[in-house]
Design a protein around this motif. Sequence first.
Motif, PDB file in Angstrom:
ATOM      1  N   THR A  96      59.125  31.375  56.189  1.00  0.00           N
ATOM      2  CA  THR A  96      59.766  32.577  55.618  1.00  0.00           C
ATOM      3  C   THR A  96      59.129  33.946  56.144  1.00  0.00           C
ATOM      4  O   THR A  96      57.710  33.827  56.700  1.00  0.00           O
ATOM      5  N   TRP A  97      59.949  34.844  55.840  1.00  0.00           N
ATOM      6  CA  TRP A  97      59.496  36.470  56.333  1.00  0.00           C
ATOM      7  C   TRP A  97      58.237  36.771  55.619  1.00  0.00           C
ATOM      8  O   TRP A  97      57.208  37.409  56.173  1.00  0.00           O
ATOM      9  N   ASP A  98      58.199  36.398  54.280  1.00  0.00           N
ATOM     10  CA  ASP A  98      57.156  36.742  53.530  1.00  0.00           C
ATOM     11  C   ASP A  98      55.766  36.137  53.920  1.00  0.00           C
ATOM     12  O   ASP A  98      54.727  36.851  53.742  1.00  0.00           O
ATOM     13  N   GLU A  99      56.044  34.818  54.036  1.00  0.00           N
ATOM     14  CA  GLU A  99      54.588  34.202  54.815  1.00  0.00           C
ATOM     15  C   GLU A  99      54.200  34.821  56.189  1.00  0.00           C
ATOM     16  O   GLU A  99      53.213  35.193  56.346  1.00  0.00           O
ATOM     17  N   TYR A 100      55.135  35.024  56.809  1.00  0.00           N
ATOM     18  CA  TYR A 100      54.765  35.817  58.151  1.00  0.00           C
ATOM     19  C   TYR A 100      54.107  37.065  57.905  1.00  0.00           C
ATOM     20  O   TYR A 100      53.222  37.448  58.411  1.00  0.00           O
TER      21      TYR A 100
END
Length: 121
Positions: A96-100
């Motif tokens: 996910t973009w948040d994890e990235y």
Amino acid sequence: MMVTNLCTRPSSTITLSAGRWVDITTIPNKPGTKYLVSAYVNVTGGTISMRAYGDLSASQRVTYALLASVAGPMSMYYSVKSGNPTVTVTHILICTWDEYQANKTLLDGIGYFTGDTMPLA
């Protein structure tokens, strides 16, 4: 924070087909969720264009953001610009973009990524 790779077999080699969406993972994405997709794309015998990335005529890591619009497996697509290319994909990371964003410095600093060194979905 830990990054979970949504590609269940990141080191497998997947052969893409011109003009056809090919699944690169079996995990369905969630509509409205933004993802980071990163993979090593091997192009031989021509030049291709990937909608999310641009033109490729050599092997390289391709990384881009993708906002999921429909539920289903993550897939890749290319069109032929010249020649008769063979295109394979391996060493896949999908998160996910948040994890990235939470792990951006670490993920951007990895020079060679196999995908097998983190938890898999």
